[in-house]
Motif scaffolding. Structure first.
Motif, PDB file in Angstrom:
ATOM      1  N   GLY A   1       0.872  -1.203   0.088  1.00 25.79           N
ATOM      2  CA  GLY A   1      -0.099  -0.151   0.148  1.00 25.79           C
ATOM      3  C   GLY A   1       0.720   1.228   0.002  1.00 25.79           C
ATOM      4  N   ASN A   2       2.168   1.076   0.046  1.00 23.91           N
ATOM      5  CA  ASN A   2       3.036   2.380  -0.026  1.00 23.91           C
ATOM      6  C   ASN A   2       3.473   2.775  -1.313  1.00 23.91           C
TER       7      ASN A   2
ATOM      8  N   VAL B   1       6.420  -4.789  -9.543  1.00 30.44           N
ATOM      9  CA  VAL B   1       6.183  -4.244  -8.302  1.00 30.44           C
ATOM     10  C   VAL B   1       4.856  -3.815  -8.220  1.00 30.44           C
ATOM     11  N   THR B   2       3.920  -4.105  -7.400  1.00 27.29           N
ATOM     12  CA  THR B   2       2.610  -4.279  -6.757  1.00 27.29           C
ATOM     13  C   THR B   2       2.187  -3.460  -5.633  1.00 27.29           C
ATOM     14  N   ILE B   3       0.955  -2.789  -5.813  1.00 28.70           N
ATOM     15  CA  ILE B   3       0.597  -1.783  -4.812  1.00 28.70           C
ATOM     16  C   ILE B   3      -0.031  -2.882  -3.646  1.00 28.70           C
ATOM     17  N   ASN B   4      -0.154  -4.208  -4.020  1.00 30.08           N
ATOM     18  CA  ASN B   4      -0.869  -5.069  -2.993  1.00 30.08           C
ATOM     19  C   ASN B   4      -0.361  -5.168  -1.941  1.00 30.08           C
ATOM     20  N   ASN B   5      -0.934  -5.908  -0.945  1.00 26.00           N
ATOM     21  CA  ASN B   5      -0.426  -6.272   0.493  1.00 26.00           C
ATOM     22  C   ASN B   5      -0.475  -7.629   0.274  1.00 26.00           C
ATOM     23  N   THR B   6       0.345  -8.339   1.192  1.00 22.04           N
ATOM     24  CA  THR B   6       0.522  -9.413   1.391  1.00 22.04           C
ATOM     25  C   THR B   6       0.575  -9.925   2.803  1.00 22.04           C
ATOM     26  N   GLY B   7      -0.056 -11.006   3.266  1.00 20.53           N
ATOM     27  CA  GLY B   7       0.219 -11.162   4.788  1.00 20.53           C
ATOM     28  C   GLY B   7       0.595 -12.505   5.401  1.00 20.53           C
ATOM     29  N   GLY B   8       0.252 -12.532   6.560  1.00 21.41           N
ATOM     30  CA  GLY B   8       0.722 -13.702   6.968  1.00 21.41           C
ATOM     31  C   GLY B   8       2.286 -14.222   7.482  1.00 21.41           C
ATOM     32  N   THR B   9       3.042 -13.111   7.421  1.00 23.84           N
ATOM     33  CA  THR B   9       4.397 -13.133   7.859  1.00 23.84           C
ATOM     34  C   THR B   9       4.882 -11.900   8.281  1.00 23.84           C
ATOM     35  N   ASP B  10       6.190 -11.799   8.765  1.00 23.12           N
ATOM     36  CA  ASP B  10       6.651 -10.833   9.749  1.00 23.12           C
ATOM     37  C   ASP B  10       6.903  -9.321   9.565  1.00 23.12           C
TER      38      ASP B  10
ATOM     39  N   LEU C   1       4.368  -7.703   8.490  1.00 22.42           N
ATOM     40  CA  LEU C   1       3.144  -7.078   9.183  1.00 22.42           C
ATOM     41  C   LEU C   1       3.621  -6.327  10.410  1.00 22.42           C
ATOM     42  N   ALA C   2       4.409  -7.032  11.334  1.00 22.26           N
ATOM     43  CA  ALA C   2       4.817  -6.469  12.716  1.00 22.26           C
ATOM     44  C   ALA C   2       5.221  -5.058  12.463  1.00 22.26           C
ATOM     45  N   PHE C   3       5.953  -4.753  11.446  1.00 22.15           N
ATOM     46  CA  PHE C   3       6.594  -3.424  11.253  1.00 22.15           C
ATOM     47  C   PHE C   3       5.697  -2.255  10.693  1.00 22.15           C
ATOM     48  N   ASP C   4       4.746  -3.021   9.889  1.00 25.85           N
ATOM     49  CA  ASP C   4       3.830  -2.409   8.991  1.00 25.85           C
ATOM     50  C   ASP C   4       2.880  -1.611  10.047  1.00 25.85           C
ATOM     51  N   ALA C   5       2.573  -2.564  11.079  1.00 24.38           N
ATOM     52  CA  ALA C   5       1.620  -2.113  11.919  1.00 24.38           C
ATOM     53  C   ALA C   5       1.834  -0.722  12.846  1.00 24.38           C
ATOM     54  N   VAL C   6       3.251  -0.440  12.774  1.00 25.64           N
ATOM     55  CA  VAL C   6       3.508   0.730  13.778  1.00 25.64           C
ATOM     56  C   VAL C   6       4.179   1.693  12.771  1.00 25.64           C
ATOM     57  N   GLY C   7       3.890   1.771  11.490  1.00 26.41           N
ATOM     58  CA  GLY C   7       4.012   2.731  10.620  1.00 26.41           C
ATOM     59  C   GLY C   7       5.658   2.479  10.026  1.00 26.41           C
ATOM     60  N   ILE C   8       6.133   1.288  10.147  1.00 24.11           N
ATOM     61  CA  ILE C   8       7.747   1.373   9.382  1.00 24.11           C
ATOM     62  C   ILE C   8       7.440   0.699   8.232  1.00 24.11           C
ATOM     63  N   PRO C   9       7.896   1.190   7.075  1.00 25.49           N
ATOM     64  CA  PRO C   9       7.943   0.540   5.636  1.00 25.49           C
ATOM     65  C   PRO C   9       8.537  -0.977   5.809  1.00 25.49           C
ATOM     66  N   GLY C  10       7.395  -1.913   5.759  1.00 26.80           N
ATOM     67  CA  GLY C  10       7.714  -3.292   5.777  1.00 26.80           C
ATOM     68  C   GLY C  10       7.311  -4.014   4.598  1.00 26.80           C
ATOM     69  N   PHE C  11       8.214  -4.873   4.145  1.00 19.90           N
ATOM     70  CA  PHE C  11       8.044  -5.177   2.543  1.00 19.90           C
ATOM     71  C   PHE C  11       8.350  -6.931   2.527  1.00 19.90           C
TER      72      PHE C  11
ATOM     73  N   LYS D   1       4.241   5.497   4.828  1.00 21.78           N
ATOM     74  CA  LYS D   1       2.745   5.679   4.548  1.00 21.78           C
ATOM     75  C   LYS D   1       2.210   6.450   5.753  1.00 21.78           C
ATOM     76  N   GLU D   2       0.856   6.862   6.068  1.00 21.45           N
ATOM     77  CA  GLU D   2       0.259   7.482   7.070  1.00 21.45           C
ATOM     78  C   GLU D   2       0.289   6.504   8.179  1.00 21.45           C
ATOM     79  N   LEU D   3       0.431   6.955   9.470  1.00 20.84           N
ATOM     80  CA  LEU D   3       0.746   6.249  10.369  1.00 20.84           C
ATOM     81  C   LEU D   3      -0.723   5.599  10.873  1.00 20.84           C
ATOM     82  N   PRO D   4      -0.783   4.108  10.919  1.00 14.17           N
ATOM     83  CA  PRO D   4      -1.937   3.442  11.334  1.00 14.17           C
ATOM     84  C   PRO D   4      -2.663   3.901  12.569  1.00 14.17           C
ATOM     85  N   LYS D   5      -3.912   3.892  12.638  1.00 14.40           N
ATOM     86  CA  LYS D   5      -4.731   4.056  13.754  1.00 14.40           C
ATOM     87  C   LYS D   5      -4.504   3.028  14.880  1.00 14.40           C
TER      88      LYS D   5
END
Length: 522
Positions: free
Chosen positions: A413-414, A436-445, A447-457, A510-514
């Motif tokens: 999403g970034n 290069v895809t805008i898509n999100n992908t889940g199920g692995t680590d 996500l922990a960084f993305d959840a606090v606003g750090i670019p995680g790929f 990205k914008e910091l998550p809520k």
């Protein structure tokens, strides 16, 4: 004159920005040469799989692999190599013996693996006996079996029948699939899921039935529970957990996952009234002296006085399930990440930013290692109360989709990062890595960084046999790794880390998550 000067300054800024987004051809060439001539990625994989064995979190095998990785990283010259505790996990567990065979109406060995954190068959000798078939499909129908299952060998009726597969197990991503990913648009905001009430209700019903079934087994204490995961065929057994690992959790009965072919044969015979007997000897062991979970951490220190406190992270999860040696899930990812930092050290690379590799534990139980690392060092996604170090992490790169070569990267999403990553992939377009895809992908680590606003790929990888044959199965072994794919991935990851460590600015955010207080983690 002021306009001309301003225009000249703008041109200079653009040139600097562009030059930092264009990969250094000489560096890429050196990385490729080192990997081609002196690759260690398969040797790393060998030690994490064949030598270490299954790496269930908190098990002796996991700790052996973690200590080997720490020592190896330190030997390559990385600094601050350590096993870092992230908090309480629970009991370790390993299988020590598993034998089962049908002895009547004729003898045949059965393919089976104990489910993680389940117990042993009673006594020191082999058990023998018939099979009790439980025909229960919901919690209410379990009541009829209360008081009848102690010391019995039991199995639960399943309606599933094996279906032949007409598709190959191994595959590469088609150009059409990659093109579709590249053109994707963000339809669902990061962290959100489309509502599906019916699916949610069905899931909750299954969870409730499974909890009541586990409670019945713990109370009745059967000698052995036979289980099935209908995904498996041709001798492939999909096996994960079956018991609890919490400090005070009760130890359930022996519970083994059979191959679907064996399970359904037993079920048909018992259901038809044919006398069936099996013999079995299952021994497992719990470990409760150290209930902590650990991550492996090591660094290449930054050298730029202004940027050395900023960090580029890369990692993958070191833990696996117990059915095999966790080669594609995820020794492959850990081997690539370790090889990437080895390549950089072999070049005598002096990064501007610090490079930090992390090999996580507890991923299979809920991303515990990475989530707790983030909570301990960077911030809490529940409250979005951030620590100072959160601002210093430029990006986190993850690999956890099997042995397949890298075909591109998920932007998660970034959109602001698209031009940068597109440029960084250009030297590898000829090797199939360009998407290069805008898509999100889940199920692995990541996500922990993305959840606090750090670019995680997470990188896009060819699926090979991942979902069809190796993921969480007894087939997830060293021989299912593809050496050339892992070599390609190692160079690409090393180049991304190099580029991130050397540019003037951190990776765009990205914008910091809520805050997610009370929400289900993603």
């Amino acid at each position: 004159m002021r306009k001309i000067v301003l225009f000249g300054l703008m041109q200079s800024a653009l040139l600097v920005s562009f030059s930092q987004s264009v990969p250094d051809a000489d560096i890429i060439s050196k990385l490729k040469q080192e990997e081609s001539q002196n690759s260690k990625v398969m040797d790393i994989a060998f030690h994490l799989t064949d030598v270490s064995g299954p790496r269930l979190t908190a098990s002796p095998n996991f700790m052996n692999a973690a200590n080997w990785a720490k020592t190896t990283l330190s030997g390559w010259g990385l600094e601050n190599a350590r096993l870092e505790p992230w908090g309480d996990f629970g009991k370790g567990w390993q299988q020590e013996r598993c034998y089962i065979a049908m002895t009547k109406p004729y003898y045949t060995p059965i393919v089976a693996i104990p489910r993680a954190w389940t117990g042993s068959t009673p006594g020191k000798k082999m058990i023998n006996g018939g099979i009790v078939l439980l025909k229960a499909k919901d919690s209410a129908s379990l009541v009829q079996y209360a008081g009848t299952l102690k010391n019995k060998i039991i199995m639960l009726w399943v309606d599933d029948a094996l279906k032949p597969s007409f598709e190959p197990d191994g595959a590469r991503l088609a150009d059409s699939s990659l093109a579709k990913m590249a053109k994707a648009e963000m339809n669902v905001a990061p962290g959100q899921r489309p509502a599906n009430d019916q699916a949610r209700q069905q899931f909750m019903a299954r969870q409730s039935f499974q909890r009541n079934l586990t409670k019945l087994f713990n109370e009745e204490k059967p000698a052995l529970v036979l289980s099935i995961n209908p995904r498996g065929n041709d001798g492939t057994v999909f096996v994960q957990g079956g018991g609890e690992y919490g400090k005070d959790a009760p130890e359930g009965p022996a519970n083994i996952m059979l191959s679907s072919d064996d399970y359904l044969r037993l079920q048909r015979l018992v259901n038809a009234g044919v006398p069936v007997e099996v013999e079995a000897d299952v021994k497992t062991r719990f470990f409760d002296k150290d209930l902590k979970g650990y991550n492996v951490i090591a660094e290449i220190p930054g050298t730029d006085p202004k940027l050395k406190d900023e960090v580029v992270m890369l990692g993958g999860h070191l833990d696996s399930w117990q059915g095999a040696t966790g080669a594609t899930d995820n020794a492959a990812g850990c081997s690539v990440m370790m090889e990437a930092v080895r390549l950089l050290k072999a070049m005598n690379f002096k990064p501007r930013r610090t490079i930090r590799i992390a090999l996580w534990s507890g991923e299979e139980q809920g991303l515990f290692g990475s989530r707790n690392y983030v909570k301990n060092h960077l911030g809490d996604p529940a409250t979005m109360k951030l620590m100072p170090e959160q601002q210093n992490i430029s990006a986190y790169y993850n690999l956890d989709n099997g042995t397949g070569k890298i075909r591109g990267i998920y932007l998660q999403g970034n959109e602001a990062v698209r031009p940068l990553f597109t440029s960084w992939l250009q030297p590898f377009n000829g090797e199939g890595a360009s998407t290069v895809t805008i898509n999100n992908t889940g199920g692995t680590d990541h996500l922990a960084f993305d959840a606090v606003g750090i670019p995680g790929f997470q990188f896009i990888q060819d699926p090979i046999e991942y979902d069809t044959r190796t993921h969480h199965t007894n087939m997830d072994t060293y021989d299912h790794l593809v050496p050339e794919d892992l070599k390609q991935a190692s160079v690409i990851v090393a180049s991304f880390v190099y580029n991130t460590a050397m540019r003037d600015e951190k990776i765009p955010r990205k914008e910091l998550p809520k805050p997610r207080e009370g929400q289900r983690p993603i």
